[in-house]
Scaffold this motif. Structure first.
Motif, mmCIF file in Angstrom:
data_model
loop_
_atom_site.group_PDB
_atom_site.id
_atom_site.type_symbol
_atom_site.label_atom_id
_atom_site.label_comp_id
_atom_site.label_asym_id
_atom_site.label_seq_id
_atom_site.Cartn_x
_atom_site.Cartn_y
_atom_site.Cartn_z
ATOM 1 N N THR A 255 54.563 -22.992 27.870
ATOM 2 C CA THR A 255 55.558 -22.785 26.830
ATOM 3 C C THR A 255 56.951 -22.705 27.444
ATOM 4 O OG1 THR A 255 55.335 -20.402 26.967
ATOM 5 C CG2 THR A 255 53.872 -21.549 25.427
ATOM 6 N N ILE A 256 57.967 -22.725 26.567
ATOM 7 C CA ILE A 256 59.348 -22.634 27.053
ATOM 8 C C ILE A 256 59.600 -21.257 27.634
ATOM 9 C CG2 ILE A 256 61.765 -22.667 26.308
ATOM 10 C CD1 ILE A 256 60.984 -24.824 24.303
ATOM 11 N N GLU B 221 48.668 -25.561 29.237
ATOM 12 C CA GLU B 221 49.673 -25.494 28.194
ATOM 13 C C GLU B 221 50.784 -24.558 28.669
ATOM 14 O OE1 GLU B 221 49.775 -26.965 25.194
ATOM 15 O OE2 GLU B 221 47.912 -28.061 25.480
ATOM 16 N N GLU C 185 57.547 -19.377 29.239
ATOM 17 C CA GLU C 185 56.997 -19.348 30.599
ATOM 18 C C GLU C 185 57.883 -20.119 31.571
ATOM 19 O OE1 GLU C 185 53.088 -20.890 30.322
ATOM 20 O OE2 GLU C 185 52.268 -19.128 29.325
ATOM 21 N N ARG C 186 58.503 -21.193 31.110
ATOM 22 C CA ARG C 186 59.381 -21.974 31.990
ATOM 23 C C ARG C 186 60.654 -21.205 32.333
ATOM 24 N NH1 ARG C 186 58.447 -27.483 33.653
ATOM 25 N NH2 ARG C 186 56.701 -28.197 32.426
#
Length: 107
Positions: free
Chosen positions: A92-93, A90, A95-96
């Motif tokens: 998340t934004i 999973e 983390e991106r």
């Protein structure tokens, strides 16, 4: 010249051709006939076993279910769990986009 043509004739023989319109067919030898007989006997033994099985259909259905069923399910769960751990994370934004946040200060 004649000697050369004679020797060339022995060297350049056309090999046996087993296909086509002008094919040459080998005559069966005794070995071929015995091999074919053994093949037919083996086939007959196999058909006899298939016609008269040791277990009936009712006896053979599900006789290994309790032994193999649990092991198979556990094995598949283990394999799919490892695959999910590697590839199905999973993300998340935040983390991106964490590479864009170099410093917290706006100075």
């Amino acid at each position: 010249m004649r000697l050369g043509l004679t020797l060339l004739g022995y060297v350049c023989r056309i090999p046996y051709r087993y296909r086509g319109k002008y094919r040459k067919v080998k005559k069966p030898s005794m070995h071929d006939l015995l091999k074919m007989k053994q093949d037919f006997e083996r086939e007959e033994q196999n058909m006899l076993i298939l016609r008269h099985p040791y277990l009936t259909v009712e006896q053979s259905s599900g006789h290994m279910k309790d032994l193999i069923g649990d092991r198979k399910d556990n094995f598949l769960k283990k394999i799919y769990g490892e695959k999910d751990a590697k590839f199905q994370k999973e993300i998340t934004i935040a983390e991106r986009l964490c590479h864009m946040r170099v410093t917290e200060a706006w100075d």
